[in-house]
Design a protein around this motif. Structure first.
Motif, short mmCIF file in Angstrom:
data_model
loop_
_atom_site.label_atom_id
_atom_site.label_comp_id
_atom_site.label_asym_id
_atom_site.label_seq_id
_atom_site.Cartn_x
_atom_site.Cartn_y
_atom_site.Cartn_z
N ARG A 1 57.90 85.40 23.38
CA ARG A 1 56.98 85.27 22.26
C ARG A 1 57.50 84.16 21.36
NH1 ARG A 1 56.61 87.96 17.07
NH2 ARG A 1 54.45 88.31 16.53
N VAL A 2 56.59 83.34 20.82
CA VAL A 2 56.98 82.25 19.92
C VAL A 2 56.31 82.51 18.58
CG1 VAL A 2 56.87 79.78 19.50
CG2 VAL A 2 57.15 80.63 21.83
N GLU A 3 57.13 82.61 17.52
CA GLU A 3 56.60 82.87 16.19
C GLU A 3 56.92 81.70 15.27
OE1 GLU A 3 57.22 85.97 12.50
OE2 GLU A 3 57.76 86.61 14.52
N LEU A 4 55.90 81.19 14.61
CA LEU A 4 56.04 80.14 13.61
C LEU A 4 55.65 80.78 12.28
CD1 LEU A 4 54.30 77.29 15.61
CD2 LEU A 4 56.74 77.72 15.43
N ARG A 5 56.64 81.10 11.47
CA ARG A 5 56.41 81.82 10.21
C ARG A 5 55.35 81.13 9.35
NH1 ARG A 5 59.65 86.59 9.20
NH2 ARG A 5 60.71 86.75 11.19
N GLY A 6 54.42 81.93 8.87
CA GLY A 6 53.35 81.42 8.02
C GLY A 6 52.18 80.84 8.81
N PHE A 7 52.39 80.54 10.08
CA PHE A 7 51.33 79.96 10.91
C PHE A 7 50.78 81.00 11.87
CE2 PHE A 7 49.90 77.52 14.66
CZ PHE A 7 48.88 76.81 14.07
N GLU B 1 50.02 83.97 5.99
CA GLU B 1 49.80 82.82 5.12
C GLU B 1 48.60 81.98 5.58
OE1 GLU B 1 52.44 78.96 4.12
OE2 GLU B 1 53.50 80.87 4.02
N LEU B 2 48.48 81.74 6.88
CA LEU B 2 47.34 80.99 7.41
C LEU B 2 46.04 81.75 7.20
CD1 LEU B 2 46.10 78.63 9.02
CD2 LEU B 2 46.73 79.86 11.10
N GLU C 1 45.34 83.98 4.92
CA GLU C 1 44.98 83.97 3.50
C GLU C 1 44.42 82.62 3.07
OE1 GLU C 1 48.57 85.18 1.54
OE2 GLU C 1 48.17 87.32 1.90
N ARG C 2 45.00 81.55 3.60
CA ARG C 2 44.52 80.22 3.25
C ARG C 2 43.11 79.97 3.77
NH1 ARG C 2 47.78 74.58 4.15
NH2 ARG C 2 46.25 73.28 3.11
N LEU C 3 42.82 80.47 4.97
CA LEU C 3 41.49 80.30 5.54
C LEU C 3 40.44 81.11 4.79
CD1 LEU C 3 42.28 80.47 9.36
CD2 LEU C 3 41.67 78.45 8.03
N ASN C 4 40.84 82.24 4.22
CA ASN C 4 39.90 83.13 3.56
C ASN C 4 39.92 82.99 2.03
OD1 ASN C 4 38.77 84.51 5.85
ND2 ASN C 4 40.81 85.36 6.12
N ALA C 5 40.58 81.96 1.52
CA ALA C 5 40.67 81.76 0.06
C ALA C 5 39.38 81.20 -0.49
CB ALA C 5 41.83 80.85 -0.27
#
Length: 92
Positions: free
Chosen positions: A42-48, A85-86, A88-92
């Motif tokens: 699994r690859v996790e990019l925090r906030g993305f 974070e992503l 929330e940014r898309l739904n702001a």
């Protein structure tokens, strides 16, 4: 956005880097993500978000053109889940 546009955007924001170096960096990142997924990691990019693979079990499908029943083999497919974070940014 396609990969070449991403490379150009990063190069424009970092004029001290050569375009070929930016291209190598982007290809290396995508290559590492691909290799990790191919190994079942699994690859996790925090906030993305997080990339993973999911198993699709074998099933009986249908050919949409003929309506004929078709056996669909088991397969592994990439899966992406957005980070908080992503989202929330898309739904702001």
């Amino acid at each position: 956005m396609i990969k070449s546009e991403l490379i150009q955007l990063i190069a424009d924001k970092n004029p001290h880097l050569y375009l070929r170096d930016v291209e190598n960096i982007v290809n290396a990142i995508f290559g590492e993500i691909t290799d990790a997924l191919a190994n079942g990691d699994r690859v996790e990019l925090r906030g993305f978000g997080a990339f993973s693979v999911k198993n699709r079990k074998p099933r009986i499908g249908r050919n949409p053109k003929t309506g004929e029943r078709v056996e669909v083999e088991e397969k592994w497919v990439p899966f992406f889940k957005t980070g908080k974070e992503l989202r929330e940014r898309l739904n702001a």
